[in-house]
Design a protein around this motif. Structure first.
Motif, PDB file in Angstrom:
ATOM      1  N   UNK A   5     -17.577 -18.860   5.885  1.00 41.05           N
ATOM      2  CA  UNK A   5     -17.749 -17.408   5.808  1.00 41.05           C
ATOM      3  C   UNK A   5     -18.061 -16.923   7.216  1.00 41.05           C
ATOM      4  N   UNK A   6     -17.069 -16.317   7.848  1.00 43.39           N
ATOM      5  CA  UNK A   6     -17.166 -15.971   9.269  1.00 43.39           C
ATOM      6  C   UNK A   6     -17.690 -14.569   9.513  1.00 43.39           C
ATOM      7  N   UNK A   7     -18.049 -13.854   8.462  1.00 42.29           N
ATOM      8  CA  UNK A   7     -18.539 -12.495   8.636  1.00 42.29           C
ATOM      9  C   UNK A   7     -19.925 -12.449   9.242  1.00 42.29           C
ATOM     10  N   UNK A   8     -20.188 -11.392  10.013  1.00 42.16           N
ATOM     11  CA  UNK A   8     -21.504 -11.153  10.591  1.00 42.16           C
ATOM     12  C   UNK A   8     -22.570 -11.127   9.495  1.00 42.16           C
ATOM     13  N   UNK A   9     -23.787 -11.503   9.828  1.00 40.40           N
ATOM     14  CA  UNK A   9     -24.902 -11.293   8.914  1.00 40.40           C
ATOM     15  C   UNK A   9     -24.975  -9.813   8.557  1.00 40.40           C
ATOM     16  N   UNK A  10     -25.422  -9.516   7.344  1.00 36.55           N
ATOM     17  CA  UNK A  10     -25.534  -8.153   6.808  1.00 36.55           C
ATOM     18  C   UNK A  10     -24.184  -7.569   6.406  1.00 36.55           C
ATOM     19  N   UNK A  11     -23.207  -8.429   6.181  1.00 37.85           N
ATOM     20  CA  UNK A  11     -21.945  -7.966   5.609  1.00 37.85           C
ATOM     21  C   UNK A  11     -21.820  -8.399   4.152  1.00 37.85           C
ATOM     22  N   UNK A  12     -22.868  -9.022   3.627  1.00 32.95           N
ATOM     23  CA  UNK A  12     -22.854  -9.491   2.249  1.00 32.95           C
ATOM     24  C   UNK A  12     -22.906 -10.988   2.114  1.00 32.95           C
ATOM     25  N   UNK A  13     -23.502 -11.659   3.102  1.00 31.53           N
ATOM     26  CA  UNK A  13     -23.512 -13.126   3.091  1.00 31.53           C
ATOM     27  C   UNK A  13     -24.334 -13.692   1.936  1.00 31.53           C
ATOM     28  N   UNK A  14     -25.428 -13.024   1.573  1.00 30.30           N
ATOM     29  CA  UNK A  14     -26.239 -13.511   0.453  1.00 30.30           C
ATOM     30  C   UNK A  14     -25.477 -13.356  -0.858  1.00 30.30           C
ATOM     31  N   UNK A 162     -16.462  -9.292  17.298  1.00 33.97           N
ATOM     32  CA  UNK A 162     -16.445 -10.506  16.488  1.00 33.97           C
ATOM     33  C   UNK A 162     -15.361 -10.418  15.422  1.00 33.97           C
ATOM     34  N   UNK A 163     -15.325  -9.305  14.701  1.00 34.94           N
ATOM     35  CA  UNK A 163     -14.337  -9.144  13.636  1.00 34.94           C
ATOM     36  C   UNK A 163     -12.909  -9.196  14.180  1.00 34.94           C
ATOM     37  N   UNK A 164     -12.694  -8.556  15.306  1.00 35.18           N
ATOM     38  CA  UNK A 164     -11.362  -8.558  15.915  1.00 35.18           C
ATOM     39  C   UNK A 164     -10.964  -9.972  16.334  1.00 35.18           C
ATOM     40  N   UNK A 165     -11.912 -10.702  16.909  1.00 33.88           N
ATOM     41  CA  UNK A 165     -11.619 -12.057  17.370  1.00 33.88           C
ATOM     42  C   UNK A 165     -11.230 -12.961  16.203  1.00 33.88           C
ATOM     43  N   UNK A 166     -11.971 -12.850  15.097  1.00 33.70           N
ATOM     44  CA  UNK A 166     -11.654 -13.682  13.934  1.00 33.70           C
ATOM     45  C   UNK A 166     -10.258 -13.366  13.416  1.00 33.70           C
ATOM     46  N   UNK A 167      -9.921 -12.087  13.309  1.00 32.28           N
ATOM     47  CA  UNK A 167      -8.605 -11.710  12.784  1.00 32.28           C
ATOM     48  C   UNK A 167      -7.475 -12.182  13.691  1.00 32.28           C
ATOM     49  N   UNK A 170      -8.113 -16.751  13.740  1.00 30.78           N
ATOM     50  CA  UNK A 170      -8.070 -17.572  12.527  1.00 30.78           C
ATOM     51  C   UNK A 170      -6.638 -17.712  12.029  1.00 30.78           C
ATOM     52  N   UNK A 171      -6.243 -18.900  11.567  1.00 28.88           N
ATOM     53  CA  UNK A 171      -4.890 -19.066  11.001  1.00 28.88           C
ATOM     54  C   UNK A 171      -4.686 -18.091   9.846  1.00 28.88           C
ATOM     55  N   UNK A 172      -3.623 -17.300   9.892  1.00 24.92           N
ATOM     56  CA  UNK A 172      -3.410 -16.228   8.918  1.00 24.92           C
ATOM     57  C   UNK A 172      -3.338 -16.744   7.482  1.00 24.92           C
ATOM     58  N   UNK A 173      -2.750 -17.921   7.282  1.00 22.56           N
ATOM     59  CA  UNK A 173      -2.604 -18.449   5.930  1.00 22.56           C
ATOM     60  C   UNK A 173      -3.914 -19.009   5.381  1.00 22.56           C
ATOM     61  N   UNK A 174      -4.925 -19.099   6.235  1.00 23.74           N
ATOM     62  CA  UNK A 174      -6.232 -19.597   5.799  1.00 23.74           C
ATOM     63  C   UNK A 174      -7.294 -18.512   5.780  1.00 23.74           C
ATOM     64  N   UNK A 175      -6.928 -17.283   6.110  1.00 22.13           N
ATOM     65  CA  UNK A 175      -7.911 -16.211   6.296  1.00 22.13           C
ATOM     66  C   UNK A 175      -7.855 -15.184   5.173  1.00 22.13           C
ATOM     67  N   UNK A 176      -9.038 -14.856   4.641  1.00 25.57           N
ATOM     68  CA  UNK A 176      -9.191 -13.744   3.704  1.00 25.57           C
ATOM     69  C   UNK A 176     -10.142 -12.730   4.312  1.00 25.57           C
ATOM     70  N   UNK A 177      -9.667 -11.500   4.508  1.00 25.18           N
ATOM     71  CA  UNK A 177     -10.536 -10.412   4.959  1.00 25.18           C
ATOM     72  C   UNK A 177     -11.048  -9.727   3.702  1.00 25.18           C
TER      73      UNK A 177
END
Length: 248
Positions: A5-14, A162-167, A170-177
Protein backbone atom coordinates in the motif's frame (compact mmCIF):
# COMPACT_ATOMS: atom_id res chain seq x y z
CA UNK A 1 4.64 -10.16 0.27
CA UNK A 2 1.53 -9.84 -1.86
CA UNK A 3 0.37 -6.24 -1.50
CA UNK A 4 2.21 -2.94 -1.00
CA UNK A 5 0.00 0.00 0.00
CA UNK A 6 1.99 2.93 -1.35
CA UNK A 7 -0.40 5.70 -0.33
CA UNK A 8 0.67 8.45 2.06
CA UNK A 9 -0.38 8.11 5.69
CA UNK A 10 -3.84 9.65 6.28
CA UNK A 11 -5.19 8.43 2.96
CA UNK A 12 -7.02 5.55 4.62
CA UNK A 13 -4.23 3.17 5.57
CA UNK A 14 -5.98 1.97 8.74
CA UNK A 15 -9.18 1.28 6.79
CA UNK A 16 -7.16 -0.55 4.14
CA UNK A 17 -5.48 -2.62 6.84
CA UNK A 18 -8.88 -3.83 8.05
CA UNK A 19 -10.17 -4.34 4.50
CA UNK A 20 -7.16 -6.38 3.41
CA UNK A 21 -7.32 -8.48 6.58
CA UNK A 22 -10.95 -9.27 5.70
CA UNK A 23 -9.73 -10.51 2.31
CA UNK A 24 -7.01 -12.69 3.84
CA UNK A 25 -4.07 -10.29 3.63
CA UNK A 26 -2.91 -9.31 7.16
CA UNK A 27 -1.17 -5.95 6.84
CA UNK A 28 1.58 -4.19 8.78
CA UNK A 29 0.91 -0.50 9.48
CA UNK A 30 3.00 1.94 11.49
CA UNK A 31 2.51 0.28 14.88
CA UNK A 32 3.37 -3.15 13.50
CA UNK A 33 6.47 -1.79 11.76
CA UNK A 34 7.59 -0.33 15.08
CA UNK A 35 6.72 -3.39 17.16
CA UNK A 36 8.31 -6.04 14.95
CA UNK A 37 11.04 -4.19 13.04
CA UNK A 38 11.99 -1.15 15.10
CA UNK A 39 15.75 -1.74 14.91
CA UNK A 40 15.67 -2.46 11.19
CA UNK A 41 13.72 0.71 10.47
CA UNK A 42 16.04 2.78 12.65
CA UNK A 43 18.90 1.65 10.41
CA UNK A 44 16.92 2.18 7.21
CA UNK A 45 15.80 5.69 8.15
CA UNK A 46 19.34 6.76 8.96
CA UNK A 47 21.44 4.88 6.40
CA UNK A 48 19.03 3.33 3.91
CA UNK A 49 17.94 -0.27 3.44
CA UNK A 50 19.04 -2.99 1.07
CA UNK A 51 16.75 -5.24 -0.91
CA UNK A 52 17.99 -8.15 1.19
CA UNK A 53 16.98 -6.33 4.38
CA UNK A 54 13.42 -5.73 3.18
CA UNK A 55 13.16 -9.31 1.95
CA UNK A 56 14.22 -10.62 5.36
CA UNK A 57 11.87 -8.27 7.24
CA UNK A 58 8.72 -9.00 5.27
CA UNK A 59 9.14 -12.47 3.78
CA UNK A 60 6.29 -13.80 5.95
CA UNK A 61 4.06 -10.71 5.75
CA UNK A 62 1.20 -10.48 3.24
CA UNK A 63 0.85 -6.69 3.03
CA UNK A 64 2.56 -3.50 4.20
CA UNK A 65 1.67 0.18 4.20
CA UNK A 66 1.62 3.41 6.20
CA UNK A 67 4.63 5.31 7.52
CA UNK A 68 7.52 4.58 6.99
CA UNK A 69 6.90 1.74 4.51
CA UNK A 70 4.98 3.82 1.97
CA UNK A 71 8.08 5.96 1.36
CA UNK A 72 10.05 2.81 0.53
CA UNK A 73 7.42 1.13 -1.64
CA UNK A 74 9.78 0.93 -4.60
CA UNK A 75 12.55 -0.84 -2.66
CA UNK A 76 10.03 -3.21 -1.08
CA UNK A 77 8.66 -4.00 -4.54
CA UNK A 78 12.18 -4.77 -5.74
CA UNK A 79 12.46 -7.23 -2.87
CA UNK A 80 9.07 -8.74 -3.77
CA UNK A 81 8.62 -8.20 -7.53
CA UNK A 82 5.43 -10.29 -7.70
CA UNK A 83 3.60 -8.05 -5.23
CA UNK A 84 0.79 -5.72 -6.29
CA UNK A 85 0.76 -2.01 -5.48
CA UNK A 86 -2.20 0.01 -4.19
CA UNK A 87 -1.91 3.79 -4.27
CA UNK A 88 -4.42 5.21 -1.80
CA UNK A 89 -5.40 8.73 -2.77
CA UNK A 90 -7.70 11.49 -1.58
CA UNK A 91 -8.26 15.19 -2.16
CA UNK A 92 -5.12 16.96 -0.90
CA UNK A 93 -7.05 19.57 1.11
CA UNK A 94 -9.01 16.84 2.85
CA UNK A 95 -5.77 14.92 3.39
CA UNK A 96 -4.06 17.94 4.94
CA UNK A 97 -6.97 18.59 7.32
CA UNK A 98 -6.83 14.93 8.35
CA UNK A 99 -3.11 15.19 9.11
CA UNK A 100 -3.71 18.18 11.37
CA UNK A 101 -6.64 16.48 13.06
CA UNK A 102 -4.57 13.38 13.79
CA UNK A 103 -1.85 15.43 15.51
CA UNK A 104 -4.47 17.35 17.49
CA UNK A 105 -6.17 14.14 18.60
CA UNK A 106 -2.86 12.61 19.69
CA UNK A 107 -1.87 15.72 21.62
CA UNK A 108 -5.22 16.02 23.42
CA UNK A 109 -5.16 12.49 24.84
CA UNK A 110 -3.29 12.99 28.10
CA UNK A 111 -2.61 9.31 28.78
CA UNK A 112 -0.90 8.98 25.40
CA UNK A 113 1.05 12.21 25.91
CA UNK A 114 2.29 11.07 29.32
CA UNK A 115 3.03 7.52 28.16
CA UNK A 116 5.12 8.59 25.20
CA UNK A 117 7.27 10.83 27.40
CA UNK A 118 7.64 8.92 30.67
CA UNK A 119 7.72 5.21 29.81
CA UNK A 120 10.56 3.23 28.21
CA UNK A 121 8.40 2.02 25.35
CA UNK A 122 6.86 5.48 24.94
CA UNK A 123 10.20 7.24 24.64
CA UNK A 124 11.43 4.68 22.10
CA UNK A 125 8.13 5.05 20.21
CA UNK A 126 8.37 8.86 20.16
CA UNK A 127 11.98 8.86 18.96
CA UNK A 128 11.08 6.46 16.18
CA UNK A 129 7.96 8.44 15.22
CA UNK A 130 9.96 11.66 14.96
CA UNK A 131 12.48 9.98 12.64
CA UNK A 132 9.66 8.63 10.48
CA UNK A 133 7.97 12.03 10.19
CA UNK A 134 11.24 13.70 9.30
CA UNK A 135 12.19 11.12 6.68
CA UNK A 136 8.77 10.55 5.10
CA UNK A 137 6.82 13.77 5.65
CA UNK A 138 9.55 16.34 6.07
CA UNK A 139 7.88 17.35 9.36
CA UNK A 140 10.16 18.44 12.20
CA UNK A 141 9.03 18.07 15.82
CA UNK A 142 11.04 20.42 18.11
CA UNK A 143 10.35 18.32 21.22
CA UNK A 144 8.00 15.66 22.46
CA UNK A 145 6.04 18.21 24.49
CA UNK A 146 5.53 20.82 21.80
CA UNK A 147 2.75 20.64 19.23
CA UNK A 148 3.69 19.58 15.71
CA UNK A 149 3.89 22.43 13.23
CA UNK A 150 3.12 21.46 9.64
CA UNK A 151 4.00 23.65 6.67
CA UNK A 152 0.90 23.36 4.51
CA UNK A 153 2.62 24.25 1.24
CA UNK A 154 5.45 21.76 1.68
CA UNK A 155 3.19 19.04 3.06
CA UNK A 156 0.87 19.22 0.07
CA UNK A 157 3.81 19.41 -2.29
CA UNK A 158 5.34 16.24 -0.81
CA UNK A 159 1.96 14.53 -1.00
CA UNK A 160 1.49 15.53 -4.64
CA UNK A 161 5.01 14.55 -5.68
CA UNK A 162 4.78 11.17 -3.99
CA UNK A 163 1.51 10.31 -5.72
CA UNK A 164 2.83 11.42 -9.10
CA UNK A 165 6.02 9.41 -8.66
CA UNK A 166 4.12 6.23 -7.83
CA UNK A 167 1.84 6.60 -10.85
CA UNK A 168 4.87 7.10 -13.11
CA UNK A 169 7.16 4.42 -11.69
CA UNK A 170 4.90 1.57 -10.60
CA UNK A 171 4.26 -1.11 -13.26
CA UNK A 172 0.83 -0.22 -14.69
CA UNK A 173 -0.42 -3.82 -14.69
CA UNK A 174 0.38 -4.10 -10.98
CA UNK A 175 -1.00 -0.73 -9.84
CA UNK A 176 -4.43 0.13 -8.45
CA UNK A 177 -5.18 3.80 -7.77
CA UNK A 178 -7.83 3.61 -5.08
CA UNK A 179 -10.04 5.88 -2.98
CA UNK A 180 -11.91 4.53 0.02
CA UNK A 181 -15.26 5.51 -1.48
CA UNK A 182 -14.55 3.10 -4.37
CA UNK A 183 -15.48 0.25 -2.03
CA UNK A 184 -14.96 -3.46 -2.40
CA UNK A 185 -15.48 -4.08 -6.13
CA UNK A 186 -12.34 -2.54 -7.71
CA UNK A 187 -10.18 -3.73 -4.82
CA UNK A 188 -11.39 -7.31 -5.04
CA UNK A 189 -11.16 -7.37 -8.84
CA UNK A 190 -7.57 -6.12 -8.61
CA UNK A 191 -6.63 -8.80 -6.08
CA UNK A 192 -8.62 -11.52 -7.79
CA UNK A 193 -10.80 -12.37 -4.80
CA UNK A 194 -14.55 -12.46 -4.17
CA UNK A 195 -16.36 -9.44 -2.77
CA UNK A 196 -17.15 -10.14 0.91
CA UNK A 197 -20.70 -9.89 2.17
CA UNK A 198 -19.84 -7.14 4.67
CA UNK A 199 -19.86 -3.36 4.58
CA UNK A 200 -16.60 -1.75 3.51
CA UNK A 201 -14.81 -0.62 6.73
CA UNK A 202 -14.16 2.93 7.86
CA UNK A 203 -11.49 3.26 10.53
CA UNK A 204 -9.62 6.11 12.24
CA UNK A 205 -12.63 8.41 12.04
CA UNK A 206 -11.61 11.85 13.30
CA UNK A 207 -8.06 10.72 14.07
CA UNK A 208 -9.19 8.07 16.55
CA UNK A 209 -6.62 5.42 15.54
CA UNK A 210 -4.42 5.82 18.61
CA UNK A 211 -7.30 5.41 21.04
CA UNK A 212 -8.60 2.45 19.03
CA UNK A 213 -5.13 0.87 19.06
CA UNK A 214 -4.96 1.21 22.85
CA UNK A 215 -7.58 -1.53 23.07
CA UNK A 216 -5.76 -4.22 21.10
CA UNK A 217 -2.34 -3.15 19.82
CA UNK A 218 0.64 -4.49 21.84
CA UNK A 219 2.64 -1.24 21.48
CA UNK A 220 -0.06 0.97 22.94
CA UNK A 221 -1.08 -1.56 25.56
CA UNK A 222 2.52 -1.82 26.76
CA UNK A 223 2.93 1.97 26.93
CA UNK A 224 -0.25 2.38 28.96
CA UNK A 225 0.65 -0.53 31.24
CA UNK A 226 4.07 1.01 31.93
CA UNK A 227 2.42 4.35 32.62
CA UNK A 228 0.00 2.83 35.12
CA UNK A 229 2.89 1.11 36.90
CA UNK A 230 4.78 4.40 37.02
CA UNK A 231 1.75 6.26 38.39
CA UNK A 232 1.24 3.58 41.05
CA UNK A 233 4.91 3.76 42.03
CA UNK A 234 4.81 7.56 42.32
CA UNK A 235 1.59 7.36 44.35
CA UNK A 236 3.20 4.91 46.77
CA UNK A 237 6.26 7.12 47.19
CA UNK A 238 4.10 10.20 47.71
CA UNK A 239 1.91 8.39 50.26
CA UNK A 240 5.01 7.21 52.10
CA UNK A 241 6.47 10.72 52.23
CA UNK A 242 3.14 12.10 53.36
CA UNK A 243 2.85 9.51 56.12
CA UNK A 244 6.41 10.19 57.20
CA UNK A 245 5.65 13.92 57.38
CA UNK A 246 2.63 13.39 59.60
CA UNK A 247 4.65 11.09 61.86
CA UNK A 248 7.21 13.81 62.60
Amino acid sequence: MKVIVAGFSKTGTKTMQVALASLGYPMYNFLEHFWYHHKDWEEILVRGGSIETFRRMYKDVDAVGDIPAFAFWEEIHEAFPDSKIILLTRDENSWYRSVLQQFEENNEWNMFKLSRNFTPTGRKFTTHFVKCLTACFGIIIPSAWRAVTVNETLAKKNFRQHNFYVTQKAPKHKLLIFKLQDGWKPLCEFLGVEVPNVKFPHKNVGGSAIKEAAEDNPVMKKMIKEMKILVSFVAIIFAGLLAYGFAQ
